[in-house]
Design a protein around this motif. Structure first.
Motif, PDB file in Angstrom:
ATOM      1  N   GLN A   1       0.835  -1.182   0.000  1.00 54.32           N
ATOM      2  CA  GLN A   1       0.000   0.000   0.000  1.00 54.32           C
ATOM      3  C   GLN A   1       0.873   1.236   0.000  1.00 54.32           C
ATOM      4  OE1 GLN A   1      -2.365  -0.718   3.525  1.00 54.32           O
ATOM      5  NE2 GLN A   1      -4.016  -1.615   2.341  1.00 54.32           N
ATOM      6  N   ILE A   2       0.295   2.358  -0.384  1.00 54.66           N
ATOM      7  CA  ILE A   2       1.048   3.597  -0.491  1.00 54.66           C
ATOM      8  C   ILE A   2       0.879   4.412   0.777  1.00 54.66           C
ATOM      9  CG2 ILE A   2      -0.865   4.866  -1.545  1.00 54.66           C
ATOM     10  CD1 ILE A   2       1.249   6.254  -3.310  1.00 54.66           C
ATOM     11  N   ASN A   3       1.912   5.180   1.121  1.00 54.65           N
ATOM     12  CA  ASN A   3       1.835   6.121   2.233  1.00 54.65           C
ATOM     13  C   ASN A   3       1.545   7.489   1.630  1.00 54.65           C
ATOM     14  OD1 ASN A   3       2.420   8.045   4.287  1.00 54.65           O
ATOM     15  ND2 ASN A   3       3.743   6.565   5.308  1.00 54.65           N
ATOM     16  N   ILE A   4       0.319   7.947   1.733  1.00 55.20           N
ATOM     17  CA  ILE A   4      -0.079   9.178   1.054  1.00 55.20           C
ATOM     18  C   ILE A   4       0.560  10.412   1.670  1.00 55.20           C
ATOM     19  CG2 ILE A   4      -2.276   8.186   0.327  1.00 55.20           C
ATOM     20  CD1 ILE A   4      -3.614   9.778   2.562  1.00 55.20           C
ATOM     21  N   TYR A   5       1.156  10.295   2.854  1.00 59.32           N
ATOM     22  CA  TYR A   5       1.767  11.446   3.504  1.00 59.32           C
ATOM     23  C   TYR A   5       3.261  11.576   3.187  1.00 59.32           C
ATOM     24  CZ  TYR A   5      -2.569  11.695   6.105  1.00 59.32           C
ATOM     25  OH  TYR A   5      -3.901  11.794   6.444  1.00 59.32           O
TER      26      TYR A   5
ATOM     27  N   ALA B   1      -1.445   3.816  -8.215  1.00 60.47           N
ATOM     28  CA  ALA B   1      -1.711   2.487  -8.774  1.00 60.47           C
ATOM     29  C   ALA B   1      -1.949   1.485  -7.650  1.00 60.47           C
ATOM     30  CB  ALA B   1      -0.537   2.044  -9.644  1.00 60.47           C
ATOM     31  N   LYS B   2      -1.381   1.763  -6.462  1.00 54.34           N
ATOM     32  CA  LYS B   2      -1.585   0.903  -5.300  1.00 54.34           C
ATOM     33  C   LYS B   2      -2.841   1.348  -4.558  1.00 54.34           C
ATOM     34  CE  LYS B   2       3.446   0.579  -4.661  1.00 54.34           C
ATOM     35  NZ  LYS B   2       4.554   0.889  -3.710  1.00 54.34           N
ATOM     36  N   PRO B   3      -3.495   0.438  -3.845  1.00 51.87           N
ATOM     37  CA  PRO B   3      -4.669   0.835  -3.055  1.00 51.87           C
ATOM     38  C   PRO B   3      -4.300   1.858  -1.986  1.00 51.87           C
ATOM     39  CG  PRO B   3      -4.553  -1.553  -3.298  1.00 51.87           C
ATOM     40  CD  PRO B   3      -3.257  -1.020  -3.797  1.00 51.87           C
ATOM     41  N   ILE B   4      -5.146   2.836  -1.792  1.00 51.43           N
ATOM     42  CA  ILE B   4      -4.962   3.824  -0.727  1.00 51.43           C
ATOM     43  C   ILE B   4      -5.745   3.362   0.496  1.00 51.43           C
ATOM     44  CG2 ILE B   4      -5.432   6.192   0.004  1.00 51.43           C
ATOM     45  CD1 ILE B   4      -5.017   7.108  -2.837  1.00 51.43           C
ATOM     46  N   PRO B   5      -5.078   3.139   1.623  1.00 53.24           N
ATOM     47  CA  PRO B   5      -5.802   2.712   2.829  1.00 53.24           C
ATOM     48  C   PRO B   5      -6.831   3.764   3.226  1.00 53.24           C
ATOM     49  CG  PRO B   5      -3.423   2.447   3.103  1.00 53.24           C
ATOM     50  CD  PRO B   5      -3.628   3.248   1.865  1.00 53.24           C
ATOM     51  N   ARG B   6      -8.091   3.372   3.316  1.00 54.50           N
ATOM     52  CA  ARG B   6      -9.133   4.334   3.635  1.00 54.50           C
ATOM     53  C   ARG B   6      -8.948   4.938   5.020  1.00 54.50           C
ATOM     54  NH1 ARG B   6      -9.447   3.242  -1.131  1.00 54.50           N
ATOM     55  NH2 ARG B   6     -11.395   3.262  -2.343  1.00 54.50           N
ATOM     56  N   GLU B   7      -8.324   4.192   5.909  1.00 57.67           N
ATOM     57  CA  GLU B   7      -8.115   4.716   7.247  1.00 57.67           C
ATOM     58  C   GLU B   7      -7.076   5.834   7.273  1.00 57.67           C
ATOM     59  OE1 GLU B   7      -6.050   0.672   6.847  1.00 57.67           O
ATOM     60  OE2 GLU B   7      -8.011   1.552   6.400  1.00 57.67           O
ATOM     61  N   ASP B   8      -6.312   6.005   6.177  1.00 57.96           N
ATOM     62  CA  ASP B   8      -5.310   7.064   6.102  1.00 57.96           C
ATOM     63  C   ASP B   8      -5.854   8.357   5.513  1.00 57.96           C
ATOM     64  OD1 ASP B   8      -3.515   5.297   7.132  1.00 57.96           O
ATOM     65  OD2 ASP B   8      -2.371   4.988   5.290  1.00 57.96           O
TER      66      ASP B   8
ATOM     67  N   VAL C   1     -15.628   4.177  -8.317  1.00 55.65           N
ATOM     68  CA  VAL C   1     -16.432   3.529  -7.280  1.00 55.65           C
ATOM     69  C   VAL C   1     -15.829   3.845  -5.916  1.00 55.65           C
ATOM     70  CG1 VAL C   1     -17.141   1.653  -8.818  1.00 55.65           C
ATOM     71  CG2 VAL C   1     -15.075   1.389  -7.422  1.00 55.65           C
ATOM     72  N   ASP C   2     -16.597   3.588  -4.874  1.00 56.69           N
ATOM     73  CA  ASP C   2     -16.077   3.817  -3.517  1.00 56.69           C
ATOM     74  C   ASP C   2     -14.952   2.844  -3.196  1.00 56.69           C
ATOM     75  OD1 ASP C   2     -17.804   5.954  -2.928  1.00 56.69           O
ATOM     76  OD2 ASP C   2     -19.407   4.577  -2.386  1.00 56.69           O
ATOM     77  N   LEU C   3     -15.135   1.581  -3.564  1.00 52.59           N
ATOM     78  CA  LEU C   3     -14.111   0.566  -3.288  1.00 52.59           C
ATOM     79  C   LEU C   3     -14.221  -0.540  -4.316  1.00 52.59           C
ATOM     80  CD1 LEU C   3     -11.906  -0.133  -1.163  1.00 52.59           C
ATOM     81  CD2 LEU C   3     -13.613  -1.574  -0.039  1.00 52.59           C
ATOM     82  N   ALA C   4     -13.149  -0.775  -5.065  1.00 55.82           N
ATOM     83  CA  ALA C   4     -13.140  -1.806  -6.100  1.00 55.82           C
ATOM     84  C   ALA C   4     -12.622  -3.110  -5.511  1.00 55.82           C
ATOM     85  CB  ALA C   4     -12.273  -1.377  -7.281  1.00 55.82           C
ATOM     86  N   GLU C   5     -13.505  -4.066  -5.331  1.00 57.59           N
ATOM     87  CA  GLU C   5     -13.103  -5.368  -4.805  1.00 57.59           C
ATOM     88  C   GLU C   5     -12.450  -6.224  -5.895  1.00 57.59           C
ATOM     89  OE1 GLU C   5     -13.122  -6.268  -1.776  1.00 57.59           O
ATOM     90  OE2 GLU C   5     -14.291  -4.648  -0.873  1.00 57.59           O
ATOM     91  N   GLU C   6     -12.688  -5.899  -7.153  1.00 60.81           N
ATOM     92  CA  GLU C   6     -12.075  -6.609  -8.271  1.00 60.81           C
ATOM     93  C   GLU C   6     -11.815  -5.617  -9.393  1.00 60.81           C
ATOM     94  OE1 GLU C   6     -16.376  -8.213 -10.008  1.00 60.81           O
ATOM     95  OE2 GLU C   6     -14.886  -9.618  -9.255  1.00 60.81           O
ATOM     96  N   ASN C   7     -10.883  -5.973 -10.301  1.00 62.95           N
ATOM     97  CA  ASN C   7     -10.508  -5.122 -11.433  1.00 62.95           C
ATOM     98  C   ASN C   7     -10.067  -3.733 -10.966  1.00 62.95           C
ATOM     99  OD1 ASN C   7     -11.309  -7.276 -13.085  1.00 62.95           O
ATOM    100  ND2 ASN C   7     -13.364  -6.452 -13.341  1.00 62.95           N
ATOM    101  N   HIS C   8      -9.263  -3.698  -9.910  1.00 64.07           N
ATOM    102  CA  HIS C   8      -8.755  -2.426  -9.383  1.00 64.07           C
ATOM    103  C   HIS C   8      -7.792  -1.809 -10.389  1.00 64.07           C
ATOM    104  CE1 HIS C   8      -5.998   0.150  -7.014  1.00 64.07           C
ATOM    105  NE2 HIS C   8      -7.094   0.446  -6.312  1.00 64.07           N
ATOM    106  N   ALA C   9      -8.122  -0.596 -10.862  1.00 65.21           N
ATOM    107  CA  ALA C   9      -7.297   0.088 -11.864  1.00 65.21           C
ATOM    108  C   ALA C   9      -6.642   1.336 -11.298  1.00 65.21           C
ATOM    109  CB  ALA C   9      -8.152   0.441 -13.084  1.00 65.21           C
ATOM    110  N   GLY C  10      -6.631   1.476  -9.990  1.00 66.72           N
ATOM    111  CA  GLY C  10      -6.003   2.628  -9.357  1.00 66.72           C
ATOM    112  C   GLY C  10      -6.897   3.234  -8.302  1.00 66.72           C
ATOM    113  N   SER C  11      -6.325   4.134  -7.516  1.00 71.12           N
ATOM    114  CA  SER C  11      -7.065   4.838  -6.476  1.00 71.12           C
ATOM    115  C   SER C  11      -6.896   6.335  -6.670  1.00 71.12           C
ATOM    116  CB  SER C  11      -6.583   4.428  -5.081  1.00 71.12           C
ATOM    117  OG  SER C  11      -6.897   3.075  -4.812  1.00 71.12           O
ATOM    118  N   ILE C  12      -7.898   7.086  -6.252  1.00 73.75           N
ATOM    119  CA  ILE C  12      -7.925   8.536  -6.424  1.00 73.75           C
ATOM    120  C   ILE C  12      -8.088   9.205  -5.065  1.00 73.75           C
ATOM    121  CG2 ILE C  12      -9.212  10.479  -7.384  1.00 73.75           C
ATOM    122  CD1 ILE C  12      -7.700   8.947  -9.497  1.00 73.75           C
ATOM    123  N   LEU C  13      -7.262  10.218  -4.806  1.00 71.51           N
ATOM    124  CA  LEU C  13      -7.374  11.039  -3.607  1.00 71.51           C
ATOM    125  C   LEU C  13      -7.744  12.450  -4.045  1.00 71.51           C
ATOM    126  CD1 LEU C  13      -6.990  11.069  -0.498  1.00 71.51           C
ATOM    127  CD2 LEU C  13      -4.639  11.828  -0.908  1.00 71.51           C
TER     128      LEU C  13
END
Length: 317
Positions: free
Chosen positions: A2-6, A24-31, A55-67
């Motif tokens: 996972q990525i460290n967004i900070y 490209a890596k999942p962003i931990p929602r708790e962060d 989507v809010d959370l991609a359980e499959e076919n994850h193509a990236g995360s957006i902040l």
């Protein structure tokens, strides 16, 4: 991973006309900082790596995360089609650099705690001890935590005093509250957050095994069966089940609809199924609306159509 967004630099992109940070890596929602928004880009079965929908959370076919510091879709919608509205700018930025460029207030880095597995000799600290053992360990008290019946009802904790009360000082209570409150915003925000943290760490596998063994204890199994029988026999507006065998009845329509709203997008991964048991037309239509929206369609049935007792109840069975 996972990525460290900070700390990590992330690609800057444009999505629906807004400047965002991409990973490209999942962003931990708790962060995710308070007041910010985090989404996933989901691909299709044929092109899983190409962003197709937000989507809010991609359980499959994850193509990236957006902040993003701006909302990018309506809260009640299951997804928003991306089409040609996503472009990479070719630049990289840390969160603080991004905030300076966008002239917005940079969120503070949350206090983090290094979580690690307990040593074998510390295993007994997770369970209540005899008074003699508590005195030997210098125990002040025990903390019990849970996430409610369904894992989404918030974080609860109870303090059970043990040992000399004079050791339970104001300084200790303040420090304990600080640790608990920080974890409550992150890893212990709710059961899904803890599971996401858990699933990515191999050193938790032995603990998971011990939990599975405890779950198979005949005394625990008998108590769970009795509880399940009571739940099954209670009047309910709806029932939900998971591939794990977990099963819950709901007597509150709002809680039933909220659970369906949160769990339906993940049903392929969790085996989530829901069955609407009430004759209430509004509840039945609401579930069918969600099911149609899950596949990008609109429910063609009007509310009055649900007054027909011969219609099938809404839900995935």
């Amino acid at each position: 991973m996972q990525i460290n967004i900070y700390k990590d630099k992330m690609p800057v992109a444009r999505l629906f006309g807004a400047s965002v940070l991409y990973s490209a890596k999942p962003i931990p929602r708790e962060d995710v900082p308070q007041g910010w928004y985090c989404y996933d880009l989901r691909g299709t079965a044929r092109h899983p790596d190409e962003p197709h929908a937000l989507v809010d959370l991609a359980e499959e076919n994850h193509a990236g995360s957006i902040l993003s510091y701006l909302p990018l879709k309506k809260g009640g919608s299951q997804f928003r089609l991306v089409k040609d509205m996503f472009q990479m700018t070719g630049t990289y930025s840390t969160l603080s650099e991004f905030c300076v460029k966008e002239s917005i207030l940079c969120p503070e880095t949350p206090i983090r705690y290094l979580l690690c597995p307990a040593f074998p000799e510390e295993a007994g600290l997770f369970y209540a001890q005899t008074p003699e053992r508590d005195e030997e360990l210098g125990a002040i008290g025990h903390v019990r935590i849970d996430f409610g019946c369904h894992g989404r009802e918030g974080f609860y904790h109870t303090w059970w005093p043990r040992g000399p009360e004079e050791l339970n000082t104001q300084e200790f209570r303040e420090e304990l509250d600080k640790v608990v409150n920080d974890l409550r915003r992150g890893v212990l925000k709710d059961l899904p957050s803890m599971r996401r943290y858990w699933d990515g760490r191999e050193w938790l596998s032995e603990d998971r095994l011990r939990m599975a063994e405890f779950k198979d204890d005949p005394v625990v199994a008998e108590a769970a069966a009795r509880l399940q029988q009571v739940l099954d026999e209670s009047p309910a507006v709806g029932r939900v089940t998971f591939a794990s065998g977990e099963r819950w009845n709901y007597t509150d329509p709002e809680k039933y609809l909220q659970t369906a709203r949160e769990e339906l997008p993940c049903h392929a991964a969790t085996g989530f199924r829901c069955e609407t048991l009430t004759d209430d037309p509004e509840v039945r239509k609401a579930v069918d609306d969600m099911l149609c929206g899950l596949y990008g369609e609109e429910n063609s049935r009007a509310l009055e159509d649900y007054g027909n007792s011969g219609m099938t109840m809404g839900g995935i069975s």
